[in-house]
Motif scaffolding. Sequence first.
Motif, PDB file in Angstrom:
ATOM      1  N   UNK A  50      47.202 120.521 -25.422  1.00 63.30           N
ATOM      2  CA  UNK A  50      47.737 119.200 -25.736  1.00 63.30           C
ATOM      3  C   UNK A  50      46.616 118.159 -25.730  1.00 63.30           C
ATOM      4  N   UNK A  51      45.718 118.294 -24.767  1.00 67.70           N
ATOM      5  CA  UNK A  51      44.595 117.359 -24.663  1.00 67.70           C
ATOM      6  C   UNK A  51      43.716 117.426 -25.917  1.00 67.70           C
ATOM      7  N   UNK A  52      43.407 118.642 -26.357  1.00 64.71           N
ATOM      8  CA  UNK A  52      42.576 118.805 -27.556  1.00 64.71           C
ATOM      9  C   UNK A  52      43.272 118.205 -28.778  1.00 64.71           C
ATOM     10  N   UNK A  53      44.578 118.425 -28.878  1.00 67.92           N
ATOM     11  CA  UNK A  53      45.328 117.881 -30.014  1.00 67.92           C
ATOM     12  C   UNK A  53      45.289 116.353 -30.026  1.00 67.92           C
ATOM     13  N   UNK A  54      45.478 115.748 -28.862  1.00 71.75           N
ATOM     14  CA  UNK A  54      45.440 114.282 -28.786  1.00 71.75           C
ATOM     15  C   UNK A  54      44.071 113.773 -29.223  1.00 71.75           C
ATOM     16  N   UNK A  55      43.019 114.413 -28.743  1.00 71.70           N
ATOM     17  CA  UNK A  55      41.665 113.978 -29.100  1.00 71.70           C
ATOM     18  C   UNK A  55      41.411 114.135 -30.598  1.00 71.70           C
ATOM     19  N   UNK A  56      41.827 115.268 -31.144  1.00 72.57           N
ATOM     20  CA  UNK A  56      41.584 115.513 -32.569  1.00 72.57           C
ATOM     21  C   UNK A  56      42.412 114.581 -33.456  1.00 72.57           C
ATOM     22  N   UNK A  57      43.682 114.401 -33.097  1.00 71.66           N
ATOM     23  CA  UNK A  57      44.534 113.535 -33.914  1.00 71.66           C
ATOM     24  C   UNK A  57      44.071 112.082 -33.835  1.00 71.66           C
ATOM     25  N   UNK A  58      43.663 111.657 -32.633  1.00 72.34           N
ATOM     26  CA  UNK A  58      43.189 110.278 -32.512  1.00 72.34           C
ATOM     27  C   UNK A  58      41.893 110.090 -33.283  1.00 72.34           C
ATOM     28  N   UNK A  59      41.084 111.130 -33.314  1.00 73.23           N
ATOM     29  CA  UNK A  59      39.855 111.064 -34.103  1.00 73.23           C
ATOM     30  C   UNK A  59      40.174 110.947 -35.594  1.00 73.23           C
TER      31      UNK A  59
ATOM     32  N   UNK B 201      45.144 126.982 -32.076  1.00 68.08           N
ATOM     33  CA  UNK B 201      45.760 127.743 -30.977  1.00 68.08           C
ATOM     34  C   UNK B 201      47.004 128.506 -31.444  1.00 68.08           C
ATOM     35  N   UNK B 202      46.821 129.214 -32.539  1.00 59.77           N
ATOM     36  CA  UNK B 202      47.901 130.068 -33.047  1.00 59.77           C
ATOM     37  C   UNK B 202      49.174 129.265 -33.349  1.00 59.77           C
ATOM     38  N   UNK B 203      48.977 128.099 -33.961  1.00 60.63           N
ATOM     39  CA  UNK B 203      50.126 127.278 -34.372  1.00 60.63           C
ATOM     40  C   UNK B 203      50.811 126.570 -33.219  1.00 60.63           C
ATOM     41  N   UNK B 204      50.032 126.178 -32.213  1.00 59.77           N
ATOM     42  CA  UNK B 204      50.615 125.537 -31.021  1.00 59.77           C
ATOM     43  C   UNK B 204      51.393 124.261 -31.380  1.00 59.77           C
TER      44      UNK B 204
ATOM     45  N   UNK C 257      45.105 117.893 -45.571  1.00 58.82           N
ATOM     46  CA  UNK C 257      44.067 118.511 -44.734  1.00 58.82           C
ATOM     47  C   UNK C 257      44.417 118.482 -43.247  1.00 58.82           C
ATOM     48  N   UNK C 258      45.374 117.652 -42.866  1.00 59.36           N
ATOM     49  CA  UNK C 258      45.790 117.615 -41.461  1.00 59.36           C
ATOM     50  C   UNK C 258      46.402 118.940 -41.012  1.00 59.36           C
ATOM     51  N   UNK C 259      46.723 119.798 -41.956  1.00 62.38           N
ATOM     52  CA  UNK C 259      47.345 121.081 -41.624  1.00 62.38           C
ATOM     53  C   UNK C 259      46.452 121.898 -40.696  1.00 62.38           C
ATOM     54  N   UNK C 260      45.153 121.609 -40.717  1.00 60.54           N
ATOM     55  CA  UNK C 260      44.232 122.363 -39.853  1.00 60.54           C
ATOM     56  C   UNK C 260      44.577 122.171 -38.374  1.00 60.54           C
ATOM     57  N   UNK C 261      45.103 120.993 -38.035  1.00 58.55           N
ATOM     58  CA  UNK C 261      45.500 120.754 -36.646  1.00 58.55           C
ATOM     59  C   UNK C 261      46.753 121.543 -36.276  1.00 58.55           C
ATOM     60  N   UNK C 262      47.549 121.834 -37.272  1.00 54.24           N
ATOM     61  CA  UNK C 262      48.776 122.601 -37.035  1.00 54.24           C
ATOM     62  C   UNK C 262      48.460 124.064 -36.745  1.00 54.24           C
ATOM     63  N   UNK C 263      47.326 124.538 -37.252  1.00 56.81           N
ATOM     64  CA  UNK C 263      46.971 125.948 -37.078  1.00 56.81           C
ATOM     65  C   UNK C 263      46.194 126.216 -35.793  1.00 56.81           C
TER      66      UNK C 263
END
Length: 537
Positions: free
Chosen positions: A512-521, A480-483, A472-478
């Motif tokens: 990058x900020x959003x990714x860090x927040x989401x991954x840390x969550x 911002x258009x696969x950023x 389910x972590x794949x959602x973070x990969x998608x």
Amino acid sequence: MKTSEQFSFSKLENEFLEYSIKQLNQDYIVIQIFYNKSIHSQDSHLIIHLEHKTDIEKLKQKHWIKNAYAEHKVHIHLFYNTQLHHKFESGHPFVEFYCKPSALMYQNEHYGNHLMIDRNWKKFNKKFENYKERFYHDCNLLLSQTREFINAGSFVSVFLSYEKVIRYDLEFLENLYTGSSSDSKNLHERIYYLIRYAPEIQKYFVKQNGKEYYLISLFDKARRSAREDEPMYDNEFFDAVGIVEEGLSSMIEQRLDQLKKQIKKSPLDIAIPNETPNVLADHNDKIIDKAVKIIIKLENIEEIYLFHKAIYGNNITYYLLIIAHNVSNEKLREKQYYLKSKTGKQYDFVLISHDRNWIQQHLYKYQNFFVNIIQGKNRIYASNPYHPKPHWEFPHHPHQDLDDYYKSAKGNALQFLSMVGNENENHQGIPYIFALFFLSFCRTYIFVRLCYMPNYLSFQSLWQLCLYGNPDLIRNQHLYDGFLQKLIPTLEYHKILRHKFTCLDKEVINQMKVLVEKLMNELDELVIEEGLIDKTE
């Protein structure tokens, strides 16, 4: 009296051995020599019957005897007169088979106490059954003592008792394969020595170095504990030792049955003994076939396990565990890139490599990870059929010392967020801190989800292991258009510090900020779910 009779060695077909044995007859009283050329393998057996016990140890030191197997594939067995006759009278199957009249190639007619095997099958079989019964009776006694110690919770005594059982099994195997036991050798040496006769014994013992074995070292540890009156807490290996003992008992049973058939029938009628098929998983995948051919060009590859295959759209990722010695992260990365170049852009490979002893030594932390991988259904390559599985712990209580890993990941996330919150738009170091966060996030997430702490693999492999743990972590990969998917390959560059001016687009920093927040969550939720931290922390 030393005889000068001429030997007849046409059976040997080896000039060096012929000369050596002729010389032997000049220096020692040789009563008989028996020679058995194997029908089913290159190995042959040469039994030398001497008069005196003292001659045995002298001969064992001879260079040509020590090296007969390595150089000529001939096993040389030495017996003194009373010893050989005693073994014959006890119904020893090795003597009955290898000293049969058809194997006699020399007999000293000046010496009268020859071994003559002329009894019928019925007479031998009665002695053979008694011989076999003695083993099972004594072995069962030793095992019953071991069970009593297990029930009493006397852990040191359990290991010392198991050591007696394993020693007894090995001694019996030695007798069945060589006609005698090597009491002067320790258990490590006895196992190693038996490999030349029964290579399948390797399936039961994990090596901890060149000639020492993990379980046998537990017996050594138990003796030290007994001497120093210290407790021992390795009871999770009781089942593992029991499995090994069952394996050795099975080998003994098979060897007894094999010798019995060989004695009763012509060797031509007997199937090839002790053949262990090299069973591999039927994957039916040309890409994997190509990958295996490339990977095994690395040195010291023992086994390869395909433990997962992930498909995302047109992309396929193969997850492989390579059991091998001295495969560095750098070598793995090189193979990874080479595999991708040879198979196509749509294929990717996650390569994990450890040697067998490293896996064994780290089961206390990582057994839950490896036990699901090291299975026959996943094995796609084996250099030989005798590689042992790890000695699994039972019961297994994983040791997860999460604290430092989690604090590091959390601290790196907060440090990154603090830096990007700086309104003066100073971007220096931001990519490096993001790379550090992503590294610490992946390794911590994998540790919690999979009970495994990977080496410092590529960022791509670490992320793919996270996806293996939780697709389910794949959602973070998608996002911002696969950023993230585009960003991960660039992180390798930021593993090394460089004196360089950094200027990032504000949108990139926000992503990058959003990714860090989401991954840390994601990590916070996981460790709370697993009960590893409190919600209030």
